[in-house]
Design a protein around this motif. Structure first.
Motif, mmCIF file in Angstrom:
data_model
loop_
_atom_site.group_PDB
_atom_site.id
_atom_site.type_symbol
_atom_site.label_atom_id
_atom_site.label_comp_id
_atom_site.label_asym_id
_atom_site.label_seq_id
_atom_site.Cartn_x
_atom_site.Cartn_y
_atom_site.Cartn_z
ATOM 1 N N PHE A 151 35.791 20.298 89.162
ATOM 2 C CA PHE A 151 35.081 19.339 90.016
ATOM 3 C C PHE A 151 33.690 19.856 90.381
ATOM 4 N N ALA A 152 33.575 21.157 90.664
ATOM 5 C CA ALA A 152 32.295 21.703 91.148
ATOM 6 C C ALA A 152 31.174 21.586 90.118
ATOM 7 N N ALA A 153 31.531 21.330 88.849
ATOM 8 C CA ALA A 153 30.503 21.173 87.816
ATOM 9 C C ALA A 153 30.425 19.726 87.330
ATOM 10 N N ALA A 154 31.136 18.825 87.990
ATOM 11 C CA ALA A 154 31.275 17.457 87.480
ATOM 12 C C ALA A 154 29.979 16.649 87.558
ATOM 13 N N HIS A 155 28.965 17.190 88.256
ATOM 14 C CA HIS A 155 27.669 16.487 88.291
ATOM 15 C C HIS A 155 26.788 16.897 87.116
ATOM 16 N N ARG A 156 27.305 17.747 86.241
ATOM 17 C CA ARG A 156 26.547 18.184 85.059
ATOM 18 C C ARG A 156 27.036 17.406 83.835
ATOM 19 N N SER A 157 26.080 16.978 83.006
ATOM 20 C CA SER A 157 26.452 16.191 81.827
ATOM 21 C C SER A 157 26.395 17.099 80.599
ATOM 22 N N GLN A 158 27.190 18.160 80.633
ATOM 23 C CA GLN A 158 27.138 19.174 79.579
ATOM 24 C C GLN A 158 28.329 19.027 78.635
#
Ligand SMILES: Nc1ncnc2c1ncn2[C@@H]1O[C@H](COP(=O)(O)OP(=O)(O)O)[C@@H](O)[C@H]1O
Ligand SMILES: O=C(OP(=O)(O)O)[C@H](O)COP(=O)(O)O
Length: 407
Positions: A151-158
């Motif tokens: 979740f903590a990286a879910a704002h990244r579109s990687q």
């Protein structure tokens, strides 16, 4: 509709699990804090206990940073936390990685190398393009399913976040599920609802303030930390050169105008600090806003007692409180009071939700952790609080093989 582990037939399935274990690193390049690893233990132990073959994907740090290190020590700690051997392979999507994944038996777990050691994983793509990156193409053939618990990286579109769910049956892990559950239904929490915006991510906090005030989600927004300082300056308070220079150096000068616009539009619902704490002769010294500016080189490092009294009175009636970012420079004992007391008061409110990865681990160190929900995410939690969609969540929603809506 997002599928969860309840929808996955785990036994004998090879699952790529994206977690967020981006953590503080010590001088030897090893993991210094295992809080984020512990958060994923439920998901990972469930998958191994149910006979899955688990390949863990994660990033650590950013290129060029001292914390941009291998995941070997994360694997060692994970092995202790899961109570079983966890292999580590220094490859992410090459033949060495595929070989390690093919070699997994039911209930085995391997940690692949830091995804950001590969340049594509530090770029943002739309999901279709992300699906054609080396990482996704290299792993697709050896994975049966994908679980996103990061979740903590879910704002990244990687690629590991939006590319893999484009090509594989995909599921939310238990951390992702609980975060979306709580942060996705803020509007259903009881009112009065109070937001506390502190810390140093001023542009993000101002976005959140605009959004929650405009939508009528916030009865009150209490400001503290650097965010509070920016609002004080926007309100015409002279905080002195040291605080102003700090805000300027952070590139936040334009935020003062945005804060002033917010005060014009919603000033009756925004609370500003009534006093600040500075260091004078090495000691904490509190100054009412009428006594400002402080002396040369004195910077506003915390909120003071009079602000805390004022904020506590507002909190007396609150049913829900959402907090993001510390009230002051809590790393310095002299400026912990604001964070300790404000967050302490928040634990007495029926529903208390804390966002902000670093703040959350600091609160645990201060021994204040009795909240309804502590988010594992900082930036991701802030984005959700503005009711913006997160690319990795959208990718899960659009992933192949989703359960029917009435499942
Ligand atoms: N008045 C202040 N002046 C300078 N820094 C501050 C002040 N108040 C809080 N901070 C800093 O803000 C940082 C944390 O903010 P932020 O990164 O927004 O939180 P999080 O990591 O939880 O999202 C801390 O390192 C703290 O020292
Ligand atoms: O630590 C993270 O975000 P956070 O600091 O907002 O909690 C995530 O691992 C995302 O890392 P990034 O901001 O380097 O993409």
């Amino acid at each position: 509709m997002i599928a969860t582990l309840d929808d996955l037939d785990v036994e004998g399935t090879t699952v790529g699990v994206r977690v967020d274990v981006n953590s503080p690193i010590d001088d030897d390049g090893r993991l210094a804090d295992d809080a984020r690893l512990r958060a994923h233990v439920d998901t990972l132990s469930e998958l191994v206990d149910r006979g899955g073959r688990v390949a863990v994907l994660a990033h650590q740090g950013r290129p060029g940073g001292d914390d941009f290190v291998s995941l070997e020590s994360h694997a060692d700690r994970l092995s202790e936390l899961l109570g079983q051997p966890v292999d580590y392979v220094d490859a992410t999507f090459t033949e060495a990685a595929r070989e390690a994944i093919r070699g997994l038996g039911n209930g085995d777990c391997v940690v692949l190398e830091n995804t950001r050691f590969y340049s594509e994983e530090y770029m943002e793509f739309d999901p279709e393009r992300a699906a054609r990156t080396h990482l996704v193409e290299g792993l697709e053939s050896v994975l049966d399913a994908y679980v996103n618990d990061a979740f903590a990286a879910a704002h990244r579109s990687q690629p590991s976040l939006v590319g893999l769910p484009t090509v594989l049956p995909s599921y939310a892990g238990r951390v992702m599920e609980s975060e979306l559950d709580v942060l996705g239904s803020i509007e259903e929490t009881d009112e009065p609802r109070v937001y506390v915006l502190g810390g140093a991510k001023v542009p993000d906090s101002i976005d959140v303030a605009w959004s929650v005030l405009e939508k009528g989600l916030a009865d009150h927004v209490l400001t503290a930390g650097v965010v509070g300082n920016v609002f004080l300056i926007a309100d015409g308070v002279d905080l002195g050169d040291a605080s102003s220079d700090f805000i300027y150096e952070q590139g936040y000068w334009d935020e003062i105008d945005r804060a002033a616009d917010l005060l014009d539009a919603y000033g009756d619902r925004i609370a500003l600090p009534r006093d600040v704490a500075v260091a004078r002769n090495g000691e904490r010294h509190e100054l009412g806003v009428n006594a400002l500016p402080p002396g040369d080189e004195e910077s506003a490092m915390d909120i003071g007692e009079s602000t805390l009294d004022y904020y506590r009175r507002i909190l007396d009636d609150a049913e829900t409180i959402i907090l993001n970012g510390p009230a002051g420079v809590f790393e310095d004992d002299r400026f912990q009071t604001g964070t300790r007391q404000l967050y302490g008061a928040a634990t007495a409110i029926p529903t208390s939700i804390v966002g902000g990865g670093d703040t959350a681990s600091a609160l645990r160190r201060l021994g204040i952790d009795d909240f309804s929900h502590i988010s594992t995410g900082g930036g991701a939690a802030l984005r959700m609080l503005t009711a913006e969609s997160l690319p990795a969540v959208t990718a899960l929603e659009n992933a192949p093989h989703q359960p029917a809506a009435d499942d």
